[in-house]
Design a protein around this motif. Structure first.
Motif, PDB file in Angstrom:
ATOM      1  N   ASP A 180    -100.015   2.867 106.519  1.00  0.00           N
ATOM      2  CA  ASP A 180    -100.017   4.255 106.979  1.00  0.00           C
ATOM      3  C   ASP A 180     -99.812   5.266 105.858  1.00  0.00           C
ATOM      4  OD1 ASP A 180    -100.344   3.516 109.675  1.00  0.00           O
ATOM      5  OD2 ASP A 180     -98.195   3.144 109.886  1.00  0.00           O
ATOM      6  N   LEU A 181     -99.594   4.784 104.642  1.00  0.00           N
ATOM      7  CA  LEU A 181     -99.310   5.702 103.535  1.00  0.00           C
ATOM      8  C   LEU A 181    -100.500   6.615 103.260  1.00  0.00           C
ATOM      9  CD1 LEU A 181     -97.108   6.355 101.402  1.00  0.00           C
ATOM     10  CD2 LEU A 181     -98.400   4.935  99.813  1.00  0.00           C
ATOM     11  N   GLN A 182    -100.222   7.919 103.256  1.00  0.00           N
ATOM     12  CA  GLN A 182    -101.264   8.913 103.035  1.00  0.00           C
ATOM     13  C   GLN A 182    -101.113   9.645 101.708  1.00  0.00           C
ATOM     14  OE1 GLN A 182    -100.998  11.522 106.441  1.00  0.00           O
ATOM     15  NE2 GLN A 182    -101.448   9.879 107.903  1.00  0.00           N
ATOM     16  N   LYS A 183     -99.851   9.763 101.226  1.00  0.00           N
ATOM     17  CA  LYS A 183     -99.648  10.534  99.993  1.00  0.00           C
ATOM     18  C   LYS A 183     -98.463  10.003  99.206  1.00  0.00           C
ATOM     19  CE  LYS A 183     -98.935  15.228  98.200  1.00  0.00           C
ATOM     20  NZ  LYS A 183     -98.723  16.648  98.528  1.00  0.00           N
ATOM     21  N   LEU A 184     -98.690   9.784  97.928  1.00  0.00           N
ATOM     22  CA  LEU A 184     -97.631   9.435  96.975  1.00  0.00           C
ATOM     23  C   LEU A 184     -97.634  10.496  95.886  1.00  0.00           C
ATOM     24  CD1 LEU A 184     -95.508   7.566  95.703  1.00  0.00           C
ATOM     25  CD2 LEU A 184     -97.385   6.314  94.617  1.00  0.00           C
ATOM     26  N   ASP A 185     -96.542  11.232  95.778  1.00  0.00           N
ATOM     27  CA  ASP A 185     -96.444  12.320  94.794  1.00  0.00           C
ATOM     28  C   ASP A 185     -95.511  11.895  93.666  1.00  0.00           C
ATOM     29  OD1 ASP A 185     -96.277  14.637  93.356  1.00  0.00           O
ATOM     30  OD2 ASP A 185     -95.844  15.945  95.073  1.00  0.00           O
ATOM     31  N   LEU A 186     -96.082  11.659  92.495  1.00  0.00           N
ATOM     32  CA  LEU A 186     -95.318  11.313  91.293  1.00  0.00           C
ATOM     33  C   LEU A 186     -95.595  12.309  90.172  1.00  0.00           C
ATOM     34  CD1 LEU A 186     -95.795   7.435  91.388  1.00  0.00           C
ATOM     35  CD2 LEU A 186     -93.631   8.652  91.664  1.00  0.00           C
ATOM     36  N   ASP A 243    -101.296   7.679  78.896  1.00  0.00           N
ATOM     37  CA  ASP A 243    -101.649   6.306  79.245  1.00  0.00           C
ATOM     38  C   ASP A 243    -101.054   5.909  80.588  1.00  0.00           C
ATOM     39  OD1 ASP A 243    -103.014   6.080  76.875  1.00  0.00           O
ATOM     40  OD2 ASP A 243    -101.398   5.032  75.813  1.00  0.00           O
ATOM     41  N   GLY A 244     -99.850   6.364  80.865  1.00  0.00           N
ATOM     42  CA  GLY A 244     -99.205   6.053  82.129  1.00  0.00           C
ATOM     43  C   GLY A 244     -99.927   6.662  83.313  1.00  0.00           C
ATOM     44  N   CYS A 245    -100.360   7.905  83.169  1.00  0.00           N
ATOM     45  CA  CYS A 245    -101.113   8.558  84.245  1.00  0.00           C
ATOM     46  C   CYS A 245    -102.398   7.780  84.530  1.00  0.00           C
ATOM     47  CB  CYS A 245    -101.448   9.997  83.860  1.00  0.00           C
ATOM     48  SG  CYS A 245    -100.031  11.120  83.835  1.00  0.00           S
ATOM     49  N   GLU A 246    -103.051   7.362  83.447  1.00  0.00           N
ATOM     50  CA  GLU A 246    -104.296   6.606  83.606  1.00  0.00           C
ATOM     51  C   GLU A 246    -104.030   5.255  84.263  1.00  0.00           C
ATOM     52  OE1 GLU A 246    -108.246   6.260  83.724  1.00  0.00           O
ATOM     53  OE2 GLU A 246    -107.134   8.019  82.989  1.00  0.00           O
ATOM     54  N   ALA A 247    -102.942   4.605  83.862  1.00  0.00           N
ATOM     55  CA  ALA A 247    -102.596   3.303  84.439  1.00  0.00           C
ATOM     56  C   ALA A 247    -102.310   3.424  85.933  1.00  0.00           C
ATOM     57  CB  ALA A 247    -101.381   2.713  83.715  1.00  0.00           C
ATOM     58  N   LEU A 248    -101.626   4.500  86.310  1.00  0.00           N
ATOM     59  CA  LEU A 248    -101.299   4.707  87.717  1.00  0.00           C
ATOM     60  C   LEU A 248    -102.565   4.969  88.541  1.00  0.00           C
ATOM     61  CD1 LEU A 248     -98.615   4.661  89.224  1.00  0.00           C
ATOM     62  CD2 LEU A 248     -98.515   7.147  89.016  1.00  0.00           C
ATOM     63  N   LYS A 249    -103.484   5.744  87.990  1.00  0.00           N
ATOM     64  CA  LYS A 249    -104.751   6.005  88.681  1.00  0.00           C
ATOM     65  C   LYS A 249    -105.551   4.718  88.833  1.00  0.00           C
ATOM     66  CE  LYS A 249    -105.081  10.783  86.988  1.00  0.00           C
ATOM     67  NZ  LYS A 249    -105.797  11.702  86.069  1.00  0.00           N
ATOM     68  N   ARG A 268    -107.547   2.695  97.037  1.00  0.00           N
ATOM     69  CA  ARG A 268    -106.770   3.721  97.739  1.00  0.00           C
ATOM     70  C   ARG A 268    -106.460   4.880  96.787  1.00  0.00           C
ATOM     71  NH1 ARG A 268    -101.940   1.483 101.327  1.00  0.00           N
ATOM     72  NH2 ARG A 268    -102.313   3.513 102.281  1.00  0.00           N
ATOM     73  N   ALA A 269    -107.444   5.271  96.013  1.00  0.00           N
ATOM     74  CA  ALA A 269    -107.254   6.324  95.018  1.00  0.00           C
ATOM     75  C   ALA A 269    -106.834   7.650  95.642  1.00  0.00           C
ATOM     76  CB  ALA A 269    -108.536   6.513  94.207  1.00  0.00           C
ATOM     77  N   ASP A 270    -107.195   7.862  96.907  1.00  0.00           N
ATOM     78  CA  ASP A 270    -106.877   9.129  97.583  1.00  0.00           C
ATOM     79  C   ASP A 270    -105.398   9.269  97.903  1.00  0.00           C
ATOM     80  OD1 ASP A 270    -107.316   6.954  99.351  1.00  0.00           O
ATOM     81  OD2 ASP A 270    -107.406   8.320 101.048  1.00  0.00           O
ATOM     82  N   VAL A 271    -104.654   8.167  97.838  1.00  0.00           N
ATOM     83  CA  VAL A 271    -103.225   8.207  98.152  1.00  0.00           C
ATOM     84  C   VAL A 271    -102.444   8.948  97.061  1.00  0.00           C
ATOM     85  CG1 VAL A 271    -101.137   6.779  98.324  1.00  0.00           C
ATOM     86  CG2 VAL A 271    -103.189   6.171  99.615  1.00  0.00           C
TER      87      VAL A 271
END
Length: 490
Positions: free
Chosen positions: A321-327, A335-341, A349-352
Motif C-alpha cells: 500500500d506504500l504510496q510515498k517515501l520522502d527522504l 551517488d546516494g541519491c542515484e543509488a536510492l532511485k 516502484r520508482a513513483d514511490v
C-alpha cells in the motif's frame, strides 16, 4: 387551502432553517455588539435541527459571543463546532470571556459534541482556561475530534489541556461511556517537553486515538519518548505527525519501539525531526516487522546517510500500500541519491520515492579528539586481533540473546556498526582499532542460524556503501561481505 394561506406557509418555511449546518465561514464579519450579530442569532434560533455551526474566518467580540451563546442554549442537537480563526484583531483579554460564554451555552443546552475546532486562534494559555470547564463537562464526553492547531497555548496551556482531557475521561468513565477521542491536532503551540509529557499521560489513559498531529512544538527526546509510550495504547492509530520536532537517536529508538505495537498506522510524518542514521535504522527495523498497511513515510531533513536511507528503503519495499517515501533533504550525496532511485526502479516502484532535490550532500565525519586516538590506547586495543587468537571469543558461543524477546536488534546492529566505523554515532566514543580478527569473528557469527537475516541485510548495505573505512582489513572485510550475502540469500 387558499392561495393566500399557501403563500404565508411558504414564507414561514423559507424563514425556518431545517438543515443540519449553518455556515458563516470566511465572510470576514466584524461582530462586536448585539446589533451586529442579531441576524446570525436569529438564524441559529430558527434552525430546528442544528448539528454543525461554522463561524471560522470572522471576528467575534465579547458581547457578540454572549448573543450567539444565548441562541445556542436551546440547540441540544449541536455536534460540530467549527470555530477556528474567529478572534482576528481581538485583544487576548477578550477571548477567554467569549469562549466561556459559548461554552456555558453548550453545557446549558445539554448537547453532546463530537467535534470542536478552535484552531488558528492565538489565545495562549488563557484561551485554554476559557474552554477548560467545557472540556471537563458532559458536553465533551462524546468528543471525537479536537483541533487546536496554532493557538500558542505554550507549556502552561498544554498542561491545563491535558488535565482537562484526563478529567473528561474519568468523569465519562464513571458515567458509563468513556471518552473516545479519535483525532487530536495541536501543531505550532510551543508545547515543548513538559506540555507533551502532560498530554502523553492523558493520551495513554484515553487509548482511542486514530490521528495525532503535533508538528512544530519544540519537543525533544524526553517529550517524544513520553508520546511514544502513550501511542502504544492507541492500537487503532492511523496517522502520526510529529514533523519539525527533535527526536535524535533516543527519541527515534523510543518511537520505533512504539511502532512495533501498532498494526493500523498508514501515515508517518517524522520529517525535519533529526532522527539521524541510528534512529532511521531503528525505525526501519520496526517497519520491516510490522505496519502492513503503511501508505506514507516522511523521514525528510533528518541527517540520514546514504546507507541508512537504503536500509529504510529495503524495509518498506514490500509494503503493497506504500504510496510515498520522502527522504528529501538528508545527507545522501549525489551517488546516494542515484543509488536510492535505482533501488526503487529495480523493483518497478520508482513513483514511490519523492523528490531528492534538497539533498544536503554526504555527511562530514567529525575529526576524533586527540585523547581518543593516543597511540598507547591504540596499541592496547589492537592486541589479540588475529585469527589465531579468537579461541575465547564469541565466535564459539551461540548468542542466545538473539532469540530473547527483549533483544533490541536495531540497537545491537547500530552499536556494532559504530564500533566498526561504518556508521557515525550520535554519542562520542573512544575509537576502536578494528583488526582482521574482529571481522573474522563476525564472519563466523553471521554464518550461524542464530544471526538474524534482517541484521545481515542492514550490515551488508553499510559494508557495501562504507566499506572503505575497513581498507586496512580488506581481505577479512571481503570475506565478511561474502558471508553476509550468503546469509541473506540462503
Amino acid at each position: 387551502m387558499a392561495s393566500q394561506d399557501i403563500a404565508q406557509l411558504t414564507e414561514a418555511l423559507a424563514k425556518t432553517h431545517v438543515g443540519e449546518e449553518l455556515s458563516y465561514r470566511g465572510q470576514g464579519l466584524k461582530l462586536d455588539d448585539k446589533q451586529s450579530v442579531e441576524g446570525i442569532a436569529r438564524e441559529i434560533e430558527q434552525c430546528k435541527y442544528l448539528k454543525a455551526l461554522r463561524l471560522e474566518g470572522n471576528t467575534i467580540g465579547v458581547e457578540a459571543a454572549r448573543v450567539i451563546a444565548k441562541a445556542l442554549e436551546s440547540k441540544k442537537e449541536l455536534q460540530r463546532c467549527h470555530w477556528s480563526d474567529m478572534f482576528t484583531g481581538r485583544l487576548r483579554s477578550e477571548i477567554p470571556p467569549a469562549l466561556k460564554s459559548l461554552g456555558n451555552a453548550l453545557m446549558t443546552s445539554g448537547t453532546r459534541l463530537t467535534e470542536l475546532d478552535l484552531s488558528d486562534n492565538a489565545f495562549g494559555p488563557d484561551g485554554i482556561k476559557g474552554i477548560e470547564v467545557l472540556l471537563k463537562s458532559p458536553a465533551c464526553h462524546t468528543l471525537q475530534e479536537l483541533r487546536l492547531n496554532n493557538c500558542g497555548m505554550g507549556i502552561g496551556g498544554g498542561i491545563i489541556l491535558a488535565s482537562a482531557l484526563a478529567e473528561c475521561y474519568k468523569q465519562s468513565s464513571v458515567a458509563g461511556s468513556p471518552l473516545k477521542l479519535k483525532v487530536f491536532i495541536a501543531g505550532r503551540n510551543r508545547l515543548e517537553n513538559d506540555g507533551a509529557i502532560a498530554l502523553a499521560h492523558s493520551f495513554q489513559m484515553i487509548g482511542s486515538l486514530e490521528e495525532v498531529h503535533m508538528p512544530q512544538n519544540g519537543i525533544n527526546h524526553p517529550g517524544i519518548t513520553a508520546l511514544a509510550t502513550a501511542m502504544q495504547h492507541s492500537l487503532n492509530l492511523r496517522v502520526l505527525n510529529l514533523n519539525d520536532n527533535t527526536f535524535t537517536k533516543r527519541g527515534a529508538v523510543a518511537m520505533a519501539q512504539a511502532l512495533r505495537h501498532l498494526r493500523n498506522v498508514q501515515v508517518i510524518n517524522f520529517g525535519d525531526c533529526l532522527v539521524r542514521s541510528e534512529g532511521a535504522i531503528a525505525i526501519a527495523a520496526a517497519l520491516r516487522e510490522g505496519l502492513p498497511i503503511l501508505k506514507e513515510l516522511n523521514l525528510s531533513f533528518g541527517e540520514i546517510s546514504e546507507a541508512a536511507a537504503l536500509v529504510v528503503a529495503t524495509a518498506v519495499r514490500d509494503k503493497a500500500d506504500l504510496q510515498k517515501l520522502d527522504l528529501n533533504g538528508n545527507c545522501l550525496g549525489e551517488d546516494g541519491c542515484e543509488a536510492l532511485k535505482e533501488f526503487w526502479e529495480s523493483v518497478n516502484r520508482a513513483d514511490v520515492l519523492g523528490s531528492l532535490s534538497d539533498d544536503e550532500g554526504e555527511l562530514d565525519e567529525e575529526e576524533e579528539d586527540d585523547e581518543d586516538t593516543e597511540e598507547d590506547d591504540e596499541e592496547q586495543n589492537c592486541v589479540n586481533g588475529t585469527k589465531e587468537n579468537i579461541d575465547g571469543s564469541p565466535a564459539k558461543v551461540k548468542f542466545s540473546a538473539f532469540s530473547s524477546p527483549h533483544f533490541q536488534s536495531y540497537i545491537f546492529v547500530s552499536s556494532l556498526m559504530v564500533n566498526l566505523g561504518l556508521l557515525k554515532g550520535e554519542e562520542k566514543m573512544k575509537k576502536v582499532c578494528v583488526l582482521p580478527g574482529h571481522l573474522i569473528v563476525l564472519e563466523h557469527c553471521v554464518g550461524q542460524d542464530y544471526f538474524p537475516v534482517d541484521l545481515a541485510d542492514v550490515l551488508e548495505i553499510f559494508l557495501t556503501r562504507n566499506g572503505k573505512v575497513l581498507e586496512s582489513c580488506s581481505s577479512a572485510r571481503d570475506a565478511l561481505k561474502t558471508a553476509l550475502e550468503k546469509r541473506i540469500t540462503a
